[in-house]
Design an enzyme around this catalytic site. Structure first.
Site, PDB file in Angstrom:
ATOM      1  N   SER A  44     -16.734  10.170  -6.701  1.00 11.58           N
ATOM      2  CA  SER A  44     -15.698  10.662  -7.620  1.00 11.58           C
ATOM      3  C   SER A  44     -14.373   9.944  -7.360  1.00 11.58           C
ATOM      4  O   SER A  44     -13.638   9.615  -8.301  1.00 11.58           O
ATOM      5  CB  SER A  44     -15.506  12.178  -7.486  1.00 11.58           C
TER       6      SER A  44
ATOM      7  N   ASP B  74     -10.466  10.924   0.200  1.00 11.75           N
ATOM      8  CA  ASP B  74     -11.439  10.016  -0.431  1.00 11.75           C
ATOM      9  C   ASP B  74     -10.736   8.958  -1.291  1.00 11.75           C
ATOM     10  O   ASP B  74     -11.082   7.775  -1.236  1.00 11.75           O
ATOM     11  CB  ASP B  74     -12.431  10.806  -1.302  1.00 11.75           C
TER      12      ASP B  74
END
Ligand SMILES: Nc1ncnc2c1ncn2[C@@H]1O[C@H](COP(=O)(O)OP(=O)(O)OP(=O)(O)O)[C@@H](O)[C@H]1O
Ligand SMILES: C[C@@](O)(CCO)CC(=O)[O-]
Ligand SMILES: [Mg+2]
Length: 397
Positions: free
Chosen positions: A147, A205
């Site tokens: 993602s 992330d």
């Protein structure tokens, strides 16, 4: 001002060595980029539409420019083009516009909503007509930061297309990077995309997908760890699907329900990350095997903690048992609940042992890779700096 040629962008996936979930609550995480990447192609199109093509998740969508522009008054656009957080109202408007149910958490709705949010907020009144294809080498929703790689690629390409950051050009046969302030802007916009997909991301992330390499991350502070040894790791995908958004929300519920029980577990995970960082830094000058034994113990401790906070899965237990029977140590990586695990390979481990462990994992229905860690952060490419297989994947869809 929008540019009038096609652009290619890529960003890496990541593994979290330690600190997943705890990092959402302000603790330290150590993460490293992977050599598996997400690639994006964006080009102008002429028929007053925006078209997105996401072959990994079998999604194709298009919208008329005037329909998209009619949504703009509902979005708080910052006049200095600073990133703005998605409000529940703006997400509700986008869900209604795209035809998704209020609570939908499926792959298509999250990817489409993140794109629409970034398109409207980054491009504002420029509203370029574009066609975008995103294709990834990363498994979707398996703990390897798919993602974030997606959000970073979308943010970088839209910012470039709308002239908010420089166009890195189309000539070089090597991948090109943006300047530090431009990368910082890409990272902050990608974080907004992650908010749409994850609900409450820590930002680790997208930081790894933007900057690459090995990072220590805590509460938005990103510290590159340049002096750490290259660890050899086996990555195993249990292929059990899960959603980061749901797992992150589950940990928060547990924390609210049992604060005095869960908070010390998160503290201990924080201490594991810090101890791991210390050991990695010591290993640069002293590669003794004792350091590897400590790293293995830290992996075992953290895997138990992750089970306690409710993000384990029987498939991950099985994976850890299989590798332990070969003398190897594993923990889940990313948000857990299935998805991927990492197994540390000490330099003295016999290759036949690794081969036997991988065979047994494969026999369980899992998928293994031996990975190279430390890939370059978000990059722009000329077509000649991409392999034929990547170009084909981006052009044939
Ligand atoms: N190649 C892709 N094409 C389109 N959408 C993608 C792609 N990769 C990821 N996504 C979006 O990201 C979502 C997966 O995000 P999620 O955070 O659940 O998993 P992950 O990022 O792979 O794992 P983790 O967050 O644990 O590292 C998908 O549901 C989809 O919406
Ligand atoms: C589970 C989590 O800690 C890592 C997901 O890769 C979520 C986050 O940090 O946003
Ligand atoms: Mg994710």
């Amino acid at each position: 001002m929008t540019i009038d040629r096609e652009i290619f962008v890529s960003a890496p996936g990541k593994v979290i060595l330690h600190g997943e979930h705890a990092v959402v609550h302000g603790k330290v995480a150590l993460a490293v980029s992977l050599n598996l990447r997400t690639f994006l192609r964006m080009r102008p199109c002429s028929n007053d539409t925006v078209l997105i093509n996401l072959p990994n998740i079998n999604t194709k969508r298009s919208w008329g420019i005037s329909d998209l522009q009619s949504l703009l008054p509902a979005f708080q656009l910052d006049s200095a083009h600073e990133p703005t957080s998605p409000s529940p109202e703006s997400l509700h408007i986008l869900k209604t516009f795209a035809g998704f149910a209020e609570g939908s958490t499926d792959t298509e709705s999250l990817a489409v909503l993140a794109f629409l949010y970034l398109y409207l907020c980054i491009c504002g009144k420029d509203s370029p007509c574009i066609e975008m294809t995103v294709w990834s080498q990363l498994p979707t929703g398996a703990g390897l930061g798919s993602s974030a790689a997606y959000s970073v690629c979308v943010a970088a390409s839209l910012l470039t297309f709308c002239g908010r950051i420089a166009d890195p050009g189309n000539e070089s046969t090597e991948a090109s990077r943006w300047t530090k302030p431009e990368l910082d802007l890409i990272n902050r916009w990608a974080f907004q995309g992650e908010k749409v997909i994850h609900g409450n991301p820590s930002g680790v992330d997208n930081a790894v997908a933007t900057w690459g390499g090995v990072l220590r991350y805590q509460s938005g502070t990103i510290t590159p760890l340049d002096r750490v040894p290259k660890l050899q790791i086996v990555l195993t995908n249990t292929r059990v699907p899960r959603s980061t958004k749901i797992l992150v929300a589950g940990v928060k519920d547990k924390l609210l329900k049992f604060p005095s029980i869960m908070e010390p577990v998160l503290e201990s995970i924080d201490a594991v990350s810090q101890e791991c960082q210390r050991v990695l830094e010591d290993m640069v000058t002293d590669m003794s095997m004792d350091h590897y034994f400590v790293l293995e113990e830290l992996i075992d401790i953290n895997q138990h903690h992750l089970n306690v906070i409710g993000v384990g899965h029987p498939s991950l237990d099985k994976l850890c048992q299989v590798t332990a029977s070969h003398g190897l140590h594993s923990k889940l990586t990313g948000s857990g609940g299935g998805g991927c695990a990492i197994t540390l390979l000490r330099p003295d481990v016999d290759p036949t042992v690794v081969k036997a462990a991988k065979q047994e994992l494969t026999d369980c229905g899992f998928m293994c890779w031996e990975t190279i860690i430390g890939g370059l952060g978000v990059s722009a490419h000329s077509p000649s700096s991409l392999t034929d297989s990547v170009l084909e994947a981006l052009k044939s869809n």
